[in-house]
Design an enzyme around this catalytic site. Structure first.
Site, PDB file in Angstrom:
ATOM      1  N   HIS A 266       7.623  30.658 -13.375  1.00 11.11           N
ATOM      2  CA  HIS A 266       6.902  30.336 -12.135  1.00 11.11           C
ATOM      3  C   HIS A 266       5.491  29.840 -12.451  1.00 11.11           C
ATOM      4  CE1 HIS A 266       5.932  30.968  -7.792  1.00 11.11           C
ATOM      5  NE2 HIS A 266       4.723  31.113  -8.299  1.00 11.11           N
ATOM      6  N   GLU A 267       4.768  30.633 -13.236  1.00 10.36           N
ATOM      7  CA  GLU A 267       3.372  30.258 -13.531  1.00 10.36           C
ATOM      8  C   GLU A 267       3.316  28.990 -14.383  1.00 10.36           C
ATOM      9  OE1 GLU A 267       1.421  31.707 -11.610  1.00 10.36           O
ATOM     10  OE2 GLU A 267       2.626  33.483 -11.153  1.00 10.36           O
TER      11      GLU A 267
HETATM   12 ZN    ZN Z   1       2.987  30.637  -7.194  1.00 11.18          ZN
END
Ligand code: ZN
Length: 518
Positions: A266-267
């Site tokens: 995600h990051e």
């Molecule tokens: Zn996010």
């Protein structure tokens, strides 16, 4: 002074408040990755002063002077200057009406509120957080009154995170999502009783192995560690200081390694967006993603569309098994894929699966909308929260720490932020639809050709930074702005496929205390 001299002075002025902004960013990074708790009050003072300084510069008479001097030249200016003017104008007219002193008081309140929230969540004590939350909401309501609004007062806050977004548009969006998700969930619930084959996700994976997995993932998707880094924090997030310094965090849970696995992906989605902006806007106020919705579209693209696909598990499986070793030798790529896509109503937003995630956002959206439409009693919020969870997800927390206190956002005044998560999911599905016309996305993932995907995203989205507005970007790329149908279709296709082939969808989920806000 001629026009090019004025442009130069204007840009130098934006560099100055951008430098203050980056210093504040560094405070925020430092507080999350391990600044001593005893320094909270001191940091609150510095953050208050610096925030007031940045704010004063952005709403100053000098700024008004630049806007007045340059705007008559409109179309004749280069695109970078035009975009900078658009951003400065937007901020100036939005915030000019808020007294600097009130902004300073408010900015000082937030780091304190974060500490109060953290303790309240740990001790499951909403009552200790309620007074400071009440103050934050009242400041925000006052600011909305100063700033003015069209239609619903909450529109002003929605617009901060996703320019052009309104309650009117989101009501339509969320209603459509409800129509799609609720029947799908019912279908999945009917599969109850099938064999549970995903308990392996709770096997112990030591932190050093999880660090190696994070390294594999970052390398796989192309996060440049020469201009980025990974640290640990309680709540995974991304912080960027322009394209050449992009930092991400994760949190390792020894008995739930997929938590870190997906937070890293995600990051990385956020970080790859930041790292691939064009050089001509580096270290300017345009050197940042355009909106929270577009930003989340990139993180969700990497986390869910790529990372939760069967193709990704087929590709990553061998590399992952080299790290995990014999402990997982009985688990196939298909089983990992199924475990990553278990869909079940749950209490914690950040642990929610792709299907039920939107319902968690609806709970926050409905409450925030209500908070800004009239008077409220902050002490009633836990009850309202629990009732909405029951209504949308059919589950209710036994404790506020797993309910209304679970997320950090309200302690830092981020009202209007939550809907960006759902908007990001919807944009990601729209972007996938367009990407598939140009490149065979699933084949690229299956063969490990993530470079091709990243280059496509860079060409169409990343390189622009804040040069375009979100609606310009989405219209030019997809031919339309937010449209729920692509996401509805994506969820229906994906979960019908997972459900039909595996049926492993009803499982108890481990309870993990964690939060992240990016
Ligand atoms: Zn996010």
């Amino acid at each position: 002074m001629n026009i090019s001299q004025t442009v130069e002075r204007f840009k130098a002025y934006t560099d100055r408040f951008n430098a203050i902004h980056q210093a504040l960013n560094l405070f925020s990074w430092d507080m999350a990755v391990g600044a001593p708790k005893g320094g909270t009050e001191s940091r609150a003072k510095y953050v208050g002063i610096l925030s007031a300084e940045e704010f004063s510069m952005r709403v100053s008479d000098e700024m008004k002077g630049f806007l007045d001097a340059l705007e008559p030249y409109g179309e004749s200016l280069d695109e970078i200057t035009k975009a900078m003017l658009r951003i400065c104008r937007r901020y100036y007219y939005a915030y000019k009406k808020i007294p600097v002193e009130e902004m300073r008081e408010y900015s000082e309140l937030l780091p304190r509120a974060e500490a109060v929230w953290e303790k309240a969540r740990e001790e499951n004590d909403f009552a200790s957080f309620a007074p400071i939350l009440d103050r934050i909401i009242r400041y925000q309501k006052k600011f909305v009154e100063y700033r003015g609004y069209e239609g619903h007062p909450y529109n002003t806050l929605l617009d901060d995170y996703e320019p052009g977004m309104t309650v009117e548009k989101l009501d339509v969006f969320f209603n459509r999502m409800k129509e799609v998700i609720v029947p799908l969930l019912k279908r999945i619930a009917a599969s109850d009783g099938r064999q549970d084959k995903t308990g392996f996700v709770n096997r112990l994976v030591p932190v050093d192995k999880q660090r190696a997995v994070a390294g594999l993932l970052m390398k796989t998707v192309g996060f440049d560690l020469n201009r980025g880094m990974l640290k640990e924090s309680a709540h995974p997030f991304t912080n960027d200081f322009g394209k050449n310094d992009v930092r991400i965090t994760t949190h390792y849970h020894e008995n739930a390694f997929l938590s870190s696995f997906y937070s890293v992906l995600h990051e990385c989605g956020h970080a790859i967006y930041e790292q691939n902006k064009m050089d001509t806007i580096a270290d300017t106020i345009l050197d940042t993603g355009i909106s929270m919705g577009v930003h989340e579209s990139q993180s969700r693209f990497y986390e869910n569309i790529i990372g939760r696909s069967e193709a990704f598990w087929e590709y990553i499986y061998n590399g992952l098994m080299e790290i995990l070793g014999d402990d997982f030798k009985d688990v196939s790529a298909r089983q990992f894929y199924e475990a990553a896509n278990v869909a079940k109503p749950s209490l914690i937003r950040i642990e929610a699966d792709e299907l039920t995630y939107c319902l968690h956002i609806m709970v926050r959206y409905e409450i925030e909308k209500q908070l800004f439409s009239g008077d409220f009693d902050v002490n009633e919020l836990p009850g309202v929260w629990n009732a909405k969870m029951r209504e949308y997800l059919g589950v209710e927390p036994a404790a506020d720490s797993a309910g209304i206190l679970q997320d950090i956002h309200w302690s830092d005044g981020s009202f209007g932020y939550f809907p960006s998560y759902a908007i990001g999911n919807a944009y990601a599905a729209q972007i996938l639809h367009v990407m598939r016309r140009d490149i065979p996305v699933e084949n690229c993932v299956r063969n490990g050709d993530f470079k091709r995907i990243q280059e496509w995203l860079t060409e169409k989205i990343h390189r622009f930074g804040s040069l375009k507005t979100p609606s310009e970007l989405m219209e030019e790329l997809c031919g339309e702005t937010l449209n729920a149908e692509y996401y509805a279709e994506y969820l229906t296709e994906k979960f019908s496929a997972v459900y039909n082939r595996s049926g492993v969808l009803i499982l108890p989920r481990p309870h993990i205390r964690q939060n992240y806000f990016c």
